[in-house]
Design a protein around this motif. Structure first.
Motif, short mmCIF file in Angstrom:
data_model
loop_
_atom_site.label_atom_id
_atom_site.label_comp_id
_atom_site.label_asym_id
_atom_site.label_seq_id
_atom_site.Cartn_x
_atom_site.Cartn_y
_atom_site.Cartn_z
N GLY A 32 -19.13 -18.09 6.78
CA GLY A 32 -20.18 -17.14 7.10
C GLY A 32 -19.69 -15.79 7.59
N THR A 33 -18.37 -15.58 7.62
CA THR A 33 -17.80 -14.32 8.10
C THR A 33 -17.02 -13.64 6.98
N ILE A 34 -17.23 -12.34 6.81
CA ILE A 34 -16.49 -11.60 5.79
C ILE A 34 -15.03 -11.51 6.19
N GLN A 35 -14.16 -12.01 5.33
CA GLN A 35 -12.73 -11.99 5.59
C GLN A 35 -12.02 -10.83 4.91
N ASP A 36 -12.52 -10.46 3.74
CA ASP A 36 -11.82 -9.41 2.99
C ASP A 36 -12.79 -8.74 2.03
N VAL A 37 -12.66 -7.42 1.89
CA VAL A 37 -13.43 -6.66 0.92
C VAL A 37 -12.46 -5.79 0.12
N GLU A 38 -12.52 -5.92 -1.19
CA GLU A 38 -11.65 -5.13 -2.06
C GLU A 38 -12.52 -4.30 -3.00
N LEU A 39 -12.44 -2.99 -2.87
CA LEU A 39 -13.16 -2.06 -3.75
C LEU A 39 -12.14 -1.41 -4.67
N PHE A 210 -13.89 1.88 10.51
CA PHE A 210 -12.89 1.60 9.48
C PHE A 210 -11.71 2.53 9.64
N THR A 211 -10.53 1.96 9.71
CA THR A 211 -9.30 2.74 9.77
C THR A 211 -8.47 2.43 8.54
N PRO A 212 -8.31 3.38 7.62
CA PRO A 212 -7.55 3.10 6.40
C PRO A 212 -6.07 2.91 6.70
N ASP A 213 -5.42 2.11 5.87
CA ASP A 213 -3.98 1.89 6.03
C ASP A 213 -3.18 2.82 5.12
N TYR A 214 -3.77 3.98 4.82
CA TYR A 214 -3.10 4.97 4.00
C TYR A 214 -3.49 6.36 4.50
N THR A 215 -2.79 7.37 4.02
CA THR A 215 -3.06 8.74 4.42
C THR A 215 -3.45 9.56 3.20
#
Length: 217
Positions: A32-39, A210-215
């Motif tokens: 019931g919990t979102i673990q991962d989202v890939e767009l 949301f904090t992206p892991d890229y710049t």
């Protein structure tokens, strides 16, 4: 499409249309919990590099403009700057200012499209900009008018708003008169104020943490 185990569910959306380009989404839900989202944002090969081989350099700006109907100027300017660098040309002064202006026209119409037709409906819970217009007609009207203001700049400098035809190596095939430029003034003054109001409006959206892991550069 959804794949399920006793504890994990995977939701896959193969095609997302309301993005600039094409997209796909994959969501993994566990207990019931979102673990991962890939767009994923992707486009098929366009082969423009191959189209350009053997063509005269004067044809290049018109060809690369077809890469995108929303942001053709970016491709045209990249191409003409590269060719001018090869020839040792340096465009400055009024011509450079006009190039900056047509770029601004593209940014205005592209950003207006993105904010009002692609982004806002998601944040406000509508399936499309048309559906959003039923409850927020004035906002959608503002967005369309902003886009029209950007299109007007591109039409004046580029000959038309989609796939401009006036951009060329060394400048433009035609430059507008002072009178033609002055005719845009009042609408652009309105657009400036409308853009400020739009920034205030979207600043109130409920953005996710949301904090992206890229710049981005």
């Amino acid at each position: 499409m959804a794949e399920e185990t006793s504890q994990t569910r995977i939701i896959s959306v193969g095609t997302i249309a309301r993005v600039e380009g094409e997209g796909a989404l994959r969501v993994t839900v566990k207990d019931g919990t979102i673990q991962d989202v890939e767009l994923r944002i992707f486009e098929p090969p366009r082969f423009f590099e191959a189209f350009l081989q053997g063509r005269h350099y004067e044809e290049v700006p018109d060809i690369v403009a077809r890469i995108c109907g929303i942001c053709p100027v970016a491709y045209q300017m990249s191409a003409v700057h590269a060719i001018e660098q090869i020839f040792g040309l340096h465009v400055d002064g009024t011509l450079r200012d006009l190039r900056r202006l047509i770029y601004c026209g593209e940014w205005i119409e592209s950003h207006a499209l993105h904010v009002f037709m692609l982004q806002a409906p998601d944040f406000l819970g509508y399936e499309s900009g048309i559906a959003m217009a039923k409850d927020h007609a004035s906002l959608v009207t503002r967005g369309l008018r902003l886009k029209k203001a950007g299109n007007a700049i591109m039409t004046l400098l580029g000959g038309r708003s989609v796939h401009p035809v006036s951009v060329k190596v060394g400048g433009f095939s035609r430059v507008p008169s002072r009178r033609e430029l002055d005719a845009l003034k009042n609408e652009l003054l309105w657009a400036r104020d409308a853009a400020v109001e739009t920034v205030r409006w979207v600043a109130g959206f409920d953005y996710p943490e949301f904090t992206p892991d890229y710049t981005c550069v």
